[in-house]
Design a protein around this motif. Structure first.
Motif, PDB file in Angstrom:
ATOM      1  N   ILE A 122       8.593   0.984   4.255  1.00 31.31           N
ATOM      2  CA  ILE A 122       8.474   0.766   5.697  1.00 31.31           C
ATOM      3  C   ILE A 122       9.129  -0.544   6.143  1.00 31.31           C
ATOM      4  O   ILE A 122       9.862  -0.550   7.140  1.00 31.31           O
ATOM      5  CB  ILE A 122       6.999   0.823   6.136  1.00 31.31           C
ATOM      6  CG1 ILE A 122       6.427   2.231   5.864  1.00 31.31           C
ATOM      7  CG2 ILE A 122       6.860   0.485   7.623  1.00 31.31           C
ATOM      8  CD1 ILE A 122       7.136   3.337   6.599  1.00 31.31           C
ATOM      9  N   PRO A 123       8.914  -1.689   5.461  1.00 36.90           N
ATOM     10  CA  PRO A 123       9.627  -2.910   5.894  1.00 36.90           C
ATOM     11  C   PRO A 123      11.145  -2.728   5.906  1.00 36.90           C
ATOM     12  O   PRO A 123      11.815  -3.160   6.844  1.00 36.90           O
ATOM     13  CB  PRO A 123       9.174  -3.957   4.881  1.00 36.90           C
ATOM     14  CG  PRO A 123       7.826  -3.503   4.435  1.00 36.90           C
ATOM     15  CD  PRO A 123       7.935  -2.008   4.402  1.00 36.90           C
ATOM     16  N   GLN A 124      11.691  -2.075   4.869  1.00 36.64           N
ATOM     17  CA  GLN A 124      13.132  -1.858   4.850  1.00 36.64           C
ATOM     18  C   GLN A 124      13.555  -0.904   5.965  1.00 36.64           C
ATOM     19  O   GLN A 124      14.620  -1.062   6.567  1.00 36.64           O
ATOM     20  CB  GLN A 124      13.555  -1.296   3.485  1.00 36.64           C
ATOM     21  CG  GLN A 124      15.061  -1.140   3.323  1.00 36.64           C
ATOM     22  CD  GLN A 124      15.801  -2.448   3.500  1.00 36.64           C
ATOM     23  OE1 GLN A 124      15.451  -3.454   2.891  1.00 36.64           O
ATOM     24  NE2 GLN A 124      16.825  -2.444   4.355  1.00 36.64           N
ATOM     25  N   SER A 125      12.711   0.084   6.249  1.00 37.32           N
ATOM     26  CA  SER A 125      12.990   1.004   7.344  1.00 37.32           C
ATOM     27  C   SER A 125      13.052   0.261   8.674  1.00 37.32           C
ATOM     28  O   SER A 125      13.923   0.527   9.520  1.00 37.32           O
ATOM     29  CB  SER A 125      11.918   2.094   7.397  1.00 37.32           C
ATOM     30  OG  SER A 125      12.155   3.001   8.448  1.00 37.32           O
ATOM     31  N   PRO A 170       2.763  -0.498  -0.346  1.00 30.12           N
ATOM     32  CA  PRO A 170       3.092   0.798  -0.946  1.00 30.12           C
ATOM     33  C   PRO A 170       4.017   1.601  -0.040  1.00 30.12           C
ATOM     34  O   PRO A 170       3.986   1.457   1.191  1.00 30.12           O
ATOM     35  CB  PRO A 170       1.731   1.481  -1.090  1.00 30.12           C
ATOM     36  CG  PRO A 170       0.852   0.801  -0.097  1.00 30.12           C
ATOM     37  CD  PRO A 170       1.330  -0.612  -0.005  1.00 30.12           C
ATOM     38  N   CYS A 171       4.837   2.432  -0.665  1.00 27.37           N
ATOM     39  CA  CYS A 171       5.720   3.308   0.108  1.00 27.37           C
ATOM     40  C   CYS A 171       4.913   4.465   0.693  1.00 27.37           C
ATOM     41  O   CYS A 171       3.810   4.782   0.228  1.00 27.37           O
ATOM     42  CB  CYS A 171       6.846   3.843  -0.771  1.00 27.37           C
ATOM     43  SG  CYS A 171       8.026   2.581  -1.300  1.00 27.37           S
ATOM     44  N   VAL A 172       5.484   5.100   1.704  1.00 33.38           N
ATOM     45  CA  VAL A 172       4.841   6.218   2.379  1.00 33.38           C
ATOM     46  C   VAL A 172       5.700   7.457   2.194  1.00 33.38           C
ATOM     47  O   VAL A 172       6.914   7.413   2.431  1.00 33.38           O
ATOM     48  CB  VAL A 172       4.652   5.915   3.883  1.00 33.38           C
ATOM     49  CG1 VAL A 172       4.114   7.143   4.611  1.00 33.38           C
ATOM     50  CG2 VAL A 172       3.721   4.737   4.077  1.00 33.38           C
ATOM     51  N   LEU A 231      10.843   9.008  11.011  1.00 31.22           N
ATOM     52  CA  LEU A 231      10.156   7.728  11.156  1.00 31.22           C
ATOM     53  C   LEU A 231      11.058   6.686  11.796  1.00 31.22           C
ATOM     54  O   LEU A 231      10.597   5.856  12.592  1.00 31.22           O
ATOM     55  CB  LEU A 231       9.666   7.223   9.793  1.00 31.22           C
ATOM     56  CG  LEU A 231       8.297   7.691   9.318  1.00 31.22           C
ATOM     57  CD1 LEU A 231       7.879   6.916   8.084  1.00 31.22           C
ATOM     58  CD2 LEU A 231       7.243   7.533  10.405  1.00 31.22           C
ATOM     59  N   ASN A 232      12.340   6.714  11.470  1.00 26.17           N
ATOM     60  CA  ASN A 232      13.250   5.763  12.095  1.00 26.17           C
ATOM     61  C   ASN A 232      13.362   5.992  13.597  1.00 26.17           C
ATOM     62  O   ASN A 232      13.605   5.056  14.356  1.00 26.17           O
ATOM     63  CB  ASN A 232      14.635   5.845  11.442  1.00 26.17           C
ATOM     64  CG  ASN A 232      14.684   5.075  10.136  1.00 26.17           C
ATOM     65  OD1 ASN A 232      13.878   4.181   9.896  1.00 26.17           O
ATOM     66  ND2 ASN A 232      15.634   5.427   9.274  1.00 26.17           N
ATOM     67  N   MET A 280      -4.479   3.829   4.595  1.00 23.61           N
ATOM     68  CA  MET A 280      -3.380   4.020   5.537  1.00 23.61           C
ATOM     69  C   MET A 280      -2.527   2.756   5.597  1.00 23.61           C
ATOM     70  O   MET A 280      -2.971   1.666   5.208  1.00 23.61           O
ATOM     71  CB  MET A 280      -3.897   4.358   6.943  1.00 23.61           C
ATOM     72  CG  MET A 280      -4.847   5.554   6.995  1.00 23.61           C
ATOM     73  SD  MET A 280      -5.123   6.157   8.666  1.00 23.61           S
ATOM     74  CE  MET A 280      -3.706   7.202   8.896  1.00 23.61           C
ATOM     75  N   LEU A 281      -1.300   2.921   6.046  1.00 26.01           N
ATOM     76  CA  LEU A 281      -0.408   1.786   6.258  1.00 26.01           C
ATOM     77  C   LEU A 281      -0.339   1.521   7.752  1.00 26.01           C
ATOM     78  O   LEU A 281      -0.072   2.433   8.546  1.00 26.01           O
ATOM     79  CB  LEU A 281       0.989   2.081   5.705  1.00 26.01           C
ATOM     80  CG  LEU A 281       1.882   0.844   5.549  1.00 26.01           C
ATOM     81  CD1 LEU A 281       1.382  -0.032   4.409  1.00 26.01           C
ATOM     82  CD2 LEU A 281       3.327   1.252   5.283  1.00 26.01           C
ATOM     83  N   LEU A 282      -0.586   0.270   8.135  1.00 25.71           N
ATOM     84  CA  LEU A 282      -0.601  -0.123   9.545  1.00 25.71           C
ATOM     85  C   LEU A 282       0.701  -0.840   9.889  1.00 25.71           C
ATOM     86  O   LEU A 282       1.095  -1.800   9.220  1.00 25.71           O
ATOM     87  CB  LEU A 282      -1.794  -1.038   9.830  1.00 25.71           C
ATOM     88  CG  LEU A 282      -1.836  -1.711  11.205  1.00 25.71           C
ATOM     89  CD1 LEU A 282      -1.984  -0.668  12.310  1.00 25.71           C
ATOM     90  CD2 LEU A 282      -2.959  -2.736  11.274  1.00 25.71           C
ATOM     91  N   VAL A 283       1.371  -0.363  10.926  1.00 21.79           N
ATOM     92  CA  VAL A 283       2.580  -1.006  11.440  1.00 21.79           C
ATOM     93  C   VAL A 283       2.312  -1.397  12.883  1.00 21.79           C
ATOM     94  O   VAL A 283       1.910  -0.551  13.697  1.00 21.79           O
ATOM     95  CB  VAL A 283       3.799  -0.074  11.360  1.00 21.79           C
ATOM     96  CG1 VAL A 283       5.038  -0.777  11.880  1.00 21.79           C
ATOM     97  CG2 VAL A 283       4.019   0.402   9.938  1.00 21.79           C
TER      98      VAL A 283
END
Length: 489
Positions: free
Chosen positions: A345-348, A374-376, A383-384, A414-417
């Motif tokens: 996600i950070p790289q995305s 962790p990756c998703v 997602l982009n 879950m991953l929070l953005v």
């Protein structure tokens, strides 16, 4: 002075003609109504009811049937011809084409209040209109019309939604293409200028090498000149490029030294030597084995070599930037990859920032990424689209000159953005509506109101959810995505 002849006025198209009811035309109208697929299977008496209660309308090609914003009061059955409907403020693309054998306009049970675009005929058109005052009597006389109308309304919603979503995608693609064109133009232009410069400088360098050969220096002197150049390069590598003020001071000193040794054309020698960190003391060592004429040739050849190297370095930097952008595009689009990937996600987010880099020149971007999150498992391209929509909304809010903050955290399973901006905020009364399709606070023509709807659908497709918190100077969109693939699919 000649005067230009006035432009002749364009011929006007007569307004649609509405014929009064003529009982003699009922059989012809009934025959035409039977060709309308959405009315197939009606009883003869039902066809006759429509023929006797409708108003015939005839229009030439190009006639305006209705205008955007006008109250919608009539249902129209197209018996012959076509009507194009497009938004006057949304570009030239047709939103809808009503063809012969279709029912359009206001329909029973529809909540349509006004026409959503400009309606005009593309050919000679024959229509049958029914005022909304006839709707209750029409449903009573033709009971099956209720089901037929509901089907038409559902088809209309699906078609308009599809076209609006396609238009939103094209708008997003246009923005992306514009950003990329802007970003690629700078390094491409620099590479082109450098290529032109290196060709010219190679000619100069070749001329100076020829002049150096004409000096017929002995092997010992040639070796000393080579050693001197190596020492200058080693000193530059050790100390680096001088500051700008220091370069100016050294350039003045070098010019004075050159003039004191009767060396002309110092204007194209001194700047390069000063930028390379040369001082008069280093030049003085040349006087021990070279006369002023030879020193001038040696320095001209050396500075020409430096300019060529600098231009080549600029070309490398420019082409490297182009390759970086191409790599970012491939990463952003997940080209040549499976639909579902393990997404970093950070790289995305970084790939998305690279796509909108032209809007970030006056924006402070704060990154707060958890170390090694962790990756998703997700559809990377989709997602982009989420990150692009949210980041562009943040940039719109700060008008490309504020601050945005990107946060990535693990929150349970879950991953929070979070995407923050310090814009004016979203009024409380609108926060509950911003995710509705076609709702937008932007000026007409600036957006279709589908960006956040697309965000919501993509996040839900991944079994996640998106929320917003906003107050003046502080708006945050939160996206939560499940970490385990089994929870998402």
């Amino acid at each position: 002075m000649t005067t230009q002849a006035p432009t002749p006025a364009l011929p006007t198209v007569p307004a649609p003609y509405r014929a009064p009811h003529d009982p003699a035309r009922v059989p012809e109208l009934v025959a035409a109504l039977k060709k309308v697929s959405q009315l197939n299977g009606l009883e003869e008496a039902e066809y006759e009811w429509l023929a006797t209660h409708g108003t015939e309308v005839f229009a030439e090609s190009g006639a305006v049937v209705f205008r955007e914003g006008e109250p919608a009061t009539k249902m129209t059955v197209l018996l012959q011809g076509e009507i194009y409907v497009r938004r006057e403020h949304g570009g030239p693309a047709a939103l809808f084409i009503g063809r012969s054998g279709q029912i359009t306009g206001l329909l029973p049970f529809s909540r349509m209040k006004a026409y959503g675009g400009l309606g005009y005929t593309s050919t000679a058109t024959w229509m049958l209109e029914f005022d909304r005052s006839f709707f209750p009597e029409m449903i009573k006389a033709i009971p099956s019309l209720t089901e037929r109308v509901v089907g038409i309304l559902l088809d209309r919603v699906r078609e308009i939604t599809r076209m609006e979503q396609q238009s939103e995608k094209l708008n997003a693609l246009g923005k992306l293409a514009g950003n990329l064109a802007h970003e690629l133009n700078n390094p491409a232009s620099a590479a082109q200028r450098s290529a032109a410069g290196v060709l010219e400088e190679l000619r100069v360098y070749g001329h100076e090498r020829f002049n150096l050969g004409r000096l017929c220096l002995s092997s010992a002197k040639t070796e000393k000149v080579r050693d001197w150049e190596d020492q200058v390069r080693a000193e530059y590598k050790r100390l680096g490029k001088p500051a700008e003020t220091e370069q100016t001071r050294r350039e003045d000193e070098i010019v004075r030294w050159l003039h004191s040794h009767d060396i002309q054309e110092s204007w194209h020698i001194a700047p390069e030597l000063a930028e390379f960190g040369v001082v008069p003391e280093q030049l003085e060592s040349l006087t021990g084995y070279l006369d002023p004429g030879a020193i001038a040739v040696v320095l001209s050849q050396f500075t020409s070599s430096l300019r060529t190297e600098r231009i080549a370095e600029a070309m490398l930097d420019s082409t490297a930037r182009i390759f970086d952008l191409i790599r970012a595009i491939k990463d952003y689009s997940y080209m040549d990859q499976m639909p579902i990937q393990e997404v970093d996600i950070p790289q995305s987010l970084e790939n998305t920032l690279a796509m909108v880099a032209s809007r970030l020149r006056h924006v402070t971007v704060i990154r707060d990424y958890e170390a090694n999150p962790p990756c998703v498992s997700a559809y990377g391209r989709e997602l982009n689209q989420v990150w692009t929509a949210l980041i562009e909304n943040a940039l719109d809010a700060v008008q490309d000159k504020g601050e945005i903050k990107l946060i990535v955290r693990t929150a349970g399973d879950m991953l929070l953005v979070e995407i923050w901006d310090n814009g004016p905020g979203i009024p409380p009364e609108l926060q509950a509506r911003i995710f509705e399709p076609f709702f937008t606070t932007k000026a007409p023509g600036s957006g279709l109101g589908l960006g956040l709807d697309v965000v919501t659908r993509i996040v839900r497709m991944h079994r996640g959810y998106v929320t917003v918190q906003s107050k003046p100077g502080e708006t945050c969109f939160q996206v939560r995505l499940p970490l385990q693939q089994v929870q998402a699919y």
